[in-house]
Design an enzyme around this catalytic site. Structure first.
Site, PDB file in Angstrom:
ATOM      1  N   GLU A  19     -10.877 -81.438  21.393  1.00 35.10           N
ATOM      2  CA  GLU A  19      -9.546 -81.827  21.849  1.00 35.10           C
ATOM      3  C   GLU A  19      -8.986 -82.984  21.042  1.00 35.10           C
ATOM      4  O   GLU A  19      -9.730 -83.835  20.554  1.00 35.10           O
ATOM      5  CB  GLU A  19      -9.618 -82.267  23.323  1.00 35.10           C
ATOM      6  CG  GLU A  19      -9.879 -81.123  24.250  1.00 35.10           C
ATOM      7  CD  GLU A  19      -9.861 -81.546  25.710  1.00 35.10           C
ATOM      8  OE1 GLU A  19      -9.965 -82.761  25.993  1.00 35.10           O
ATOM      9  OE2 GLU A  19      -9.734 -80.669  26.564  1.00 35.10           O
TER      10      GLU A  19
ATOM     11  N   CYS B 277      -5.014 -89.138  18.464  1.00 38.09           N
ATOM     12  CA  CYS B 277      -6.398 -89.460  18.823  1.00 38.09           C
ATOM     13  C   CYS B 277      -7.231 -88.230  18.489  1.00 38.09           C
ATOM     14  O   CYS B 277      -6.987 -87.136  19.003  1.00 38.09           O
ATOM     15  CB  CYS B 277      -6.452 -89.802  20.311  1.00 38.09           C
ATOM     16  SG  CYS B 277      -8.100 -90.124  20.889  1.00 38.09           S
TER      17      CYS B 277
ATOM     18  N   CYS C  49     -20.392 -84.326  23.062  1.00 40.69           N
ATOM     19  CA  CYS C  49     -20.970 -85.583  22.561  1.00 40.69           C
ATOM     20  C   CYS C  49     -22.385 -85.706  23.098  1.00 40.69           C
ATOM     21  O   CYS C  49     -22.626 -85.416  24.271  1.00 40.69           O
ATOM     22  CB  CYS C  49     -20.135 -86.773  23.016  1.00 40.69           C
ATOM     23  SG  CYS C  49     -20.791 -88.351  22.427  1.00 40.69           S
TER      24      CYS C  49
ATOM     25  N   CYS D 144     -22.175 -91.118  27.946  1.00 42.86           N
ATOM     26  CA  CYS D 144     -21.691 -92.304  28.672  1.00 42.86           C
ATOM     27  C   CYS D 144     -21.205 -91.835  30.049  1.00 42.86           C
ATOM     28  O   CYS D 144     -20.483 -90.840  30.149  1.00 42.86           O
ATOM     29  CB  CYS D 144     -20.560 -92.976  27.902  1.00 42.86           C
ATOM     30  SG  CYS D 144     -21.061 -93.470  26.237  1.00 42.86           S
TER      31      CYS D 144
ATOM     32  N   CYS E 163     -17.441 -91.091  31.023  1.00 40.95           N
ATOM     33  CA  CYS E 163     -16.674 -90.299  30.070  1.00 40.95           C
ATOM     34  C   CYS E 163     -16.828 -88.801  30.346  1.00 40.95           C
ATOM     35  O   CYS E 163     -17.938 -88.293  30.473  1.00 40.95           O
ATOM     36  CB  CYS E 163     -17.167 -90.637  28.660  1.00 40.95           C
ATOM     37  SG  CYS E 163     -16.531 -89.548  27.403  1.00 40.95           S
TER      38      CYS E 163
ATOM     39  N   CYS F 298      -7.946 -92.601  27.995  1.00 40.55           N
ATOM     40  CA  CYS F 298      -9.241 -93.028  27.493  1.00 40.55           C
ATOM     41  C   CYS F 298     -10.375 -92.671  28.457  1.00 40.55           C
ATOM     42  O   CYS F 298     -10.305 -92.972  29.637  1.00 40.55           O
ATOM     43  CB  CYS F 298      -9.176 -94.537  27.317  1.00 40.55           C
ATOM     44  SG  CYS F 298     -10.546 -95.173  26.429  1.00 40.55           S
TER      45      CYS F 298
HETATM   46 FE1  SF4 Z   1     -19.502 -89.835  23.576  1.00 40.39          FE
HETATM   47 FE2  SF4 Z   1     -17.790 -90.289  25.579  1.00 40.39          FE
HETATM   48 FE3  SF4 Z   1     -19.689 -92.071  25.013  1.00 40.39          FE
HETATM   49 FE4  SF4 Z   1     -17.610 -91.715  23.325  1.00 40.39          FE
HETATM   50  S1  SF4 Z   1     -17.525 -92.528  25.421  1.00 40.39           S
HETATM   51  S2  SF4 Z   1     -19.789 -91.927  22.774  1.00 40.39           S
HETATM   52  S3  SF4 Z   1     -17.292 -89.502  23.558  1.00 40.39           S
HETATM   53  S4  SF4 Z   1     -20.023 -89.970  25.749  1.00 40.39           S
END
Ligand code: SF4
Length: 372
Positions: free
Chosen positions: A92, A105, A112, A116, A119, A346
């Site tokens: 995306e 962006c 990923c 995190c 996220c 974000c």
């Molecule tokens: Fe990956 Fe999301 Fe952490 Fe960024 S914030 S490193 S996209 S898990």
């Protein structure tokens, strides 16, 4: 035999390909112009090359590209675009208009691996790294705005490119795909490509110390942002799991190195979560982290992602946090989050669109959702 990706080979290598077939080498320059200046996404678009040459290129090289599939438009004008790769993965990008400025962006990976907890992308898991060409496609497609994305206009030529800023803050950790991100930026900034100024590009990372050093050794002309979110190891371990491997002290050492080698200031991205990292004590810890290098701090209130357990901060606490940093002479920007209603803000990327895909994947064509 696996065909090499045309966007991974140099113009000299394409010239060698033509020489070996007794064809004029100048075709290599034409191909390169189609790839990086005219933003072609298939050999068939290269209309000033004879058909036979286009066929030979297709026989020898592959041309993996991104295809816009789903577009959502926020009430504030923010566009979120889901792209499909040739091998069926999704990624995306977001286009954020603000007056005459347009910020894109960009994603560096599909999914990923870092997980995190706040996220949406982190919850998807990891599909694969994007190629430099696929990263480039996001920029060229977004430069054409809504019309280009829906196929009504071609991607803009560099001189008409309305993108004023580019941030690698979409899906994925850019440093874990460093070589492809580097190659994409080279093409985005080169006069033979999109010709954007590197000063308008920011690569953002949660911090992988060895790769920060490697990037510093390459003397980047683009900006770097460290997504720190807290300078407290115990708290950071909870929200950014890779912190257990690379604690805050190791990031501090890597950023000292970055500053020593490049002489550059960097940005600290700090998402504020209610009653987790938004106290004056948290601000003091952040200020202590910032003592060893010149930084600019971007504060941004968290946009809740379903099931994360974290909440939007209280504006009064945000203000007190900001004042504490400014009292210590730190440069602080309080960023306004955009695209929250379509999960483009974000930390939200990859939430709803992927969910939508899960529901609608069978009959998917290009569609546009206007949330107004
Ligand atoms: Fe990956 Fe999301 Fe952490 Fe960024 S914030 S490193 S996209 S898990």
């Amino acid at each position: 035999m696996v065909k090499p990706d045309i966007r991974q080979v140099t113009v000299e290598e394409i010239g060698d390909f033509f020489s070996a077939r007794n064809k004029p080498r100048f075709h290599a320059r034409q191909v390169s112009e189609w790839l990086w200046k005219k933003s072609a996404r298939s050999f068939s678009e290269m209309t000033n090359l004879p058909k036979e040459i286009r066929r030979e290129l297709g026989d020898h090289f592959s041309f993996p590209a991104l295809h816009p599939e789903h577009i959502q438009k926020s009430r504030d004008g923010t566009l979120k675009v889901a792209f499909r790769t040739d091998d069926g993965n999704l990624t995306e990008s977001v286009l954020i208009p603000s007056g005459s400025r347009h910020t894109a962006c960009i994603s560096s990976q599909s999914g990923c691996p870092l997980g995190c907890v706040f996220c949406a992308t982190g919850r998807l898991g990891f599909r694969r790294n994007l190629t430099a060409g696929e990263i480039f496609d996001q920029v060229s497609c977004l430069s054409a705005g809504e019309e280009g994305l829906t196929g009504k206009a071609r991607p803009r030529m560099p001189e008409a490119n309305p993108l004023s800023n580019l941030v690698f803050m979409g899906m994925g950790e850019p440093l874990l795909n460093y070589e492809q991100v580097k190659l994409a930026i080279e093409k985005i900034t080169s006069p033979g490509g999109l010709g954007m100024s590197p000063q308008r590009i920011t690569v953002s990372s949660v911090g992988i110390p060895d790769l920060i050093r490697k990037m510093a050794d390459d003397r980047p002309r683009y900006h770097f942002a460290l997504s720190l979110h807290t300078a407290n190891n115990e708290k950071r371990n909870r929200i950014v799991p890779v912190n257990r491997k690379y604690p805050v002290e190791s990031l501090s050492e890597a950023m000292k190195y970055y500053h020593k080698v490049t002489g550059k200031r960097f940005t600290i991205e700090f998402i504020l979560f209610r009653e987790f990292n938004d106290s004056v004590e948290d601000a003091k810890e952040l200020a202590a982290f910032c003592r060893s290098f010149p930084v600019k701090i971007n504060l941004i209130g968290y946009n809740p992602v379903e099931g994360s357990g974290y909440r939007k901060p209280d504006p009064l606490r945000v203000e007190a946090f900001r004042r504490e940093l400014e009292r210590r002479n730190l440069v602080v920007n309080l960023r306004k989050s955009r695209g929250g209603d379509i999960d483009a803000a974000c930390g939200q990327l990859a939430g709803k669109v992927i969910t939508d895909y899960g529901l609608r994947i069978t009959d998917y064509g290009l569609r546009m959702t206007n949330d107004q």
